[in-house]
Design an enzyme around this catalytic site. Structure first.
Site, PDB file in Angstrom:
ATOM      1  N   THR A   1      24.638  19.760   6.363  1.00 34.48           N
ATOM      2  CA  THR A   1      24.064  18.506   6.833  1.00 34.48           C
ATOM      3  C   THR A   1      22.904  18.058   5.960  1.00 34.48           C
ATOM      4  OG1 THR A   1      24.724  18.991   9.091  1.00 34.48           O
ATOM      5  CG2 THR A   1      22.946  17.408   8.817  1.00 34.48           C
ATOM      6  N   CYS A   2      22.192  19.003   5.356  1.00 37.78           N
ATOM      7  CA  CYS A   2      20.991  18.641   4.599  1.00 37.78           C
ATOM      8  C   CYS A   2      21.272  17.941   3.285  1.00 37.78           C
ATOM      9  CB  CYS A   2      20.142  19.865   4.357  1.00 37.78           C
ATOM     10  SG  CYS A   2      18.619  19.533   3.526  1.00 37.78           S
TER      11      CYS A   2
ATOM     12  N   CYS B   1      19.036  15.883   4.639  1.00 36.38           N
ATOM     13  CA  CYS B   1      17.679  16.054   4.092  1.00 36.38           C
ATOM     14  C   CYS B   1      17.507  15.451   2.714  1.00 36.38           C
ATOM     15  CB  CYS B   1      17.322  17.531   4.025  1.00 36.38           C
ATOM     16  SG  CYS B   1      17.813  18.484   5.462  1.00 36.38           S
TER      17      CYS B   1
ATOM     18  N   HIS C   1     -12.097  19.955  -3.738  1.00 36.62           N
ATOM     19  CA  HIS C   1     -12.672  18.620  -3.533  1.00 36.62           C
ATOM     20  C   HIS C   1     -12.407  17.734  -4.750  1.00 36.62           C
ATOM     21  CE1 HIS C   1     -15.472  15.639  -1.939  1.00 36.62           C
ATOM     22  NE2 HIS C   1     -16.020  15.577  -3.151  1.00 36.62           N
TER      23      HIS C   1
ATOM     24  N   GLU D   1      11.931   8.678  11.158  1.00 30.13           N
ATOM     25  CA  GLU D   1      11.984   8.570   9.700  1.00 30.13           C
ATOM     26  C   GLU D   1      12.691   7.289   9.264  1.00 30.13           C
ATOM     27  OE1 GLU D   1      11.876  13.305   8.526  1.00 30.13           O
ATOM     28  OE2 GLU D   1      13.821  12.344   8.863  1.00 30.13           O
TER      29      GLU D   1
ATOM     30  N   ARG E   1      20.687  34.776   5.142  1.00 30.00           N
ATOM     31  CA  ARG E   1      20.390  35.873   4.207  1.00 30.00           C
ATOM     32  C   ARG E   1      20.052  37.158   4.942  1.00 30.00           C
ATOM     33  NH1 ARG E   1      16.868  31.968   0.169  1.00 30.00           N
ATOM     34  NH2 ARG E   1      18.674  31.134  -0.985  1.00 30.00           N
TER      35      ARG E   1
ATOM     36  N   GLU F   1      -8.928  19.704   2.089  1.00 30.41           N
ATOM     37  CA  GLU F   1     -10.195  20.415   2.256  1.00 30.41           C
ATOM     38  C   GLU F   1     -10.730  20.290   3.679  1.00 30.41           C
ATOM     39  OE1 GLU F   1     -13.837  18.762   0.428  1.00 30.41           O
ATOM     40  OE2 GLU F   1     -12.577  17.101  -0.246  1.00 30.41           O
TER      41      GLU F   1
ATOM     42  N   LYS G   1      17.961  11.613   2.530  1.00 29.98           N
ATOM     43  CA  LYS G   1      16.885  11.041   3.341  1.00 29.98           C
ATOM     44  C   LYS G   1      15.576  11.044   2.577  1.00 29.98           C
ATOM     45  CE  LYS G   1      14.305  13.437   5.386  1.00 29.98           C
ATOM     46  NZ  LYS G   1      14.537  14.087   6.680  1.00 29.98           N
TER      47      LYS G   1
ATOM     48  N   TYR H   1      13.090  13.117  15.103  1.00 30.05           N
ATOM     49  CA  TYR H   1      12.860  13.088  13.654  1.00 30.05           C
ATOM     50  C   TYR H   1      13.560  11.898  12.987  1.00 30.05           C
ATOM     51  CZ  TYR H   1      11.368  18.063  13.377  1.00 30.05           C
ATOM     52  OH  TYR H   1      10.716  19.265  13.495  1.00 30.05           O
TER      53      TYR H   1
END
Length: 492
Positions: free
Chosen positions: A45-46, A73, A481, A213, A356, A486, A76, A209
């Site tokens: 699907t990604c 993904c 910075h 998006e 995995r 930060e 998108k 989501y």
């Protein structure tokens, strides 16, 4: 004549991210004779959304519409990048650039280039399978028993595969409402990637989501964007701070929110092709006319139809997902499942990691027999406008678990330096951070960030939180910075 069965150590049904990761590791690392079966494009699907399902899938299971191998993904994020560039062109004026567009955004050209990129990825996936010694069969797999599966090939012929172990990783598909007349005139979230032209006026239904998006993308690229949500806020599984800020920001940016809404009918003008959406929201009954597209983004359904679960005795949950434990075991000893078809955390990296670890446990040395994915503190990003990052508990969850007197919350709200040059207040999107700490050592149990660069930022902080970092650890990290990040290590 019945086909002669073929034998293997490991049969993987479903060529998405999780299935492929597991198949490749089982073969490459441990020498297991592995066969991977996928009926559409490799990748999951990604990666692939935007391509139609194969003929085999349509013949065997027409209700699936698009298979698990249609990525979301990658295309998108590419489309999100296009929307971000549109915003950067707008921002450029504040920095002294005189940017003149000679033409509006060319959706069609962009779409075809995006498709070509995804197609190249499909080839890479097949090449990787070959390099790792995994046999790839393009077809539809269906269980016949706990050790056998029938594979229907593109030409309609069938093969029987006998396997010592079988993994089901067939993913999920977008849901479409069944009780709304005319719902078929809309498209599901995968169909977004098939749009040849940019809708001038679009309605999205959903609060998760994908709806968030897509609404941000359409709005940034200039489409009149309507977002229908069932409650007063969207992304309701996120921390309340995220919900509040992103809902207000979308309204400020011009997304037309329809709160407390429901839809009753969709009509299509057969002459113009325009759509009419009948609805009810917090303001009463209404009709939205002149729509080019209606997109349903209301959740996902597991791809279990015609998978032969009943033949092998594999149990499902009340919502139809394959029931597994923390080790990806089903109730059948040699059959396993992972990814979206299990309905836990439906994220590509989660499926890959689980795959995995499963390969390690099934085929690795004895030291890996307890290998499993830890589902706690998994970072997640929404490519909204602006980006959202989240890891760990929300504030309500933390208070419920630890008690109010053991929780300390740190917040920071500011304008990112990138927007400091903007002349108008309306051109200065918010940045909001929340750090949730628990116990006397103030262990960080939740981090929620909204603002420019949150997606990249969260990965590093995710490592720290996964390792059990405390507020003192954050404080002891010297700030970089000037950056937005930060603020997270200097927050008071």
């Amino acid at each position: 004549m019945a086909p002669v069965p073929r034998d293997c150590d490991f049969l993987v049904i479903g060529g998405g991210s999780g299935g492929l990761a597991c198949a490749r590791k089982a073969s490459r690392a441990y020498g297991a004779k592995t066969i991977a079966v996928e009926a559409s494009r490799l990748g999951g699907t990604c990666v692939n959304v935007g391509y139609a399902a194969s003929t085999v899938n349509r013949l065997l299971c027409p209700e699936l519409q698009l298979t698990t191998t249609l990525f979301r993904c990658v295309p998108k994020k590419i489309t999100y990048n296009a929307a971000a560039i549109a915003e950067a062109i707008h921002d450029a004026k504040a920095y002294g650039f005189s940017v003149q567009q000679t033409a509006p955004f060319d959706w069609t050209t962009f779409k075809h280039k995006r498709d070509a990129y995804v197609k190249r990825l499909n080839g890479i996936y097949e090449k990787n399978l070959h390099n790792d010694g995994v046999e790839y069969i393009h077809g539809w797999g269906r269980l016949l028993s706990k050790n056998e599966a029938e594979i229907t090939l593109d030409d309609g012929k069938k093969e029987i595969v006998r396997a010592k172990k079988i993994l089901l990783a067939t993913g999920g598909r977008p849901s479409v409402p069944k009780d709304i007349p005319g719902a078929e005139h809309g498209i599901n979230s995968d169909g977004f990637f098939d749009l040849e032209e940019q809708p001038k006026k679009v309605a999205l239904v959903g609060a998760g989501y994908i709806a968030t998006e897509f609404a941000g993308i359409f709005n940034a690229l200039g489409s009149e964007t309507h977002l229908f949500i069932r409650h007063d806020k969207f992304l309701r599984s996120f921390d309340p701070m995220i919900q509040d800020v992103i809902t207000q920001e979308y309204e400020r940016r011009g997304v037309k929110l329809h709160k407390q809404s429901s839809q009753s009918k969709v009509e299509k003008d057969e002459v113009t092709g325009k759509l009419k959406l009948h609805y009810k929201d917090s303001r009463g009954n209404g009709v939205l006319e002149g729509l080019d597209t209606v997109i349903w983004a209301i959740g996902r359904t597991p791809n279990v139809e015609d998978l032969g679960l009943d033949k092998a005795g594999v149990k499902t949950t009340g919502k139809g997902f394959i029931d597994v434990d923390d080790y990806q075991n089903t109730n059948v000893g040699n059959i396993f499942a992972l990814g979206d078809v299990c309905g836990r955390i439906e994220l590509t990296p989660v499926a890959i990691a689980a795959g995995r670890r499963l390969a390690d446990r099934l085929f690795g040395p004895e030291t890996f027999r307890a290998s499993k994915l830890d589902y706690t503190n998994i970072p997640s990003v929404v490519f909204a406008h602006p980006e959202i990052g989240s890891i760990g508990m929300t504030e309500p969850q933390a208070r419920e678990r630890y008690g109010d007197n053991k929780i300390k919350v740190y917040k920071s709200e500011f304008t990112a330096m990138y927007y400091s040059m903007a002349d108008a207040a309306g051109d200065k999107p918010p940045t909001s951070y929340k750090l949730i700490c628990a116990g006397p050592v103030e262990k960080v149990v939740g981090l929620h960030i909204l603002g420019l660069g949150s997606g990249e930022m969260l990965q590093g902080f995710g490592v720290a939180i996964k390792m059990g970092a405390t507020k003192a650890d954050f404080d002891n990290c010297v700030a970089i910075h000037p950056t937005s990040a930060e603020e997270i290590v200097t927050i008071k």
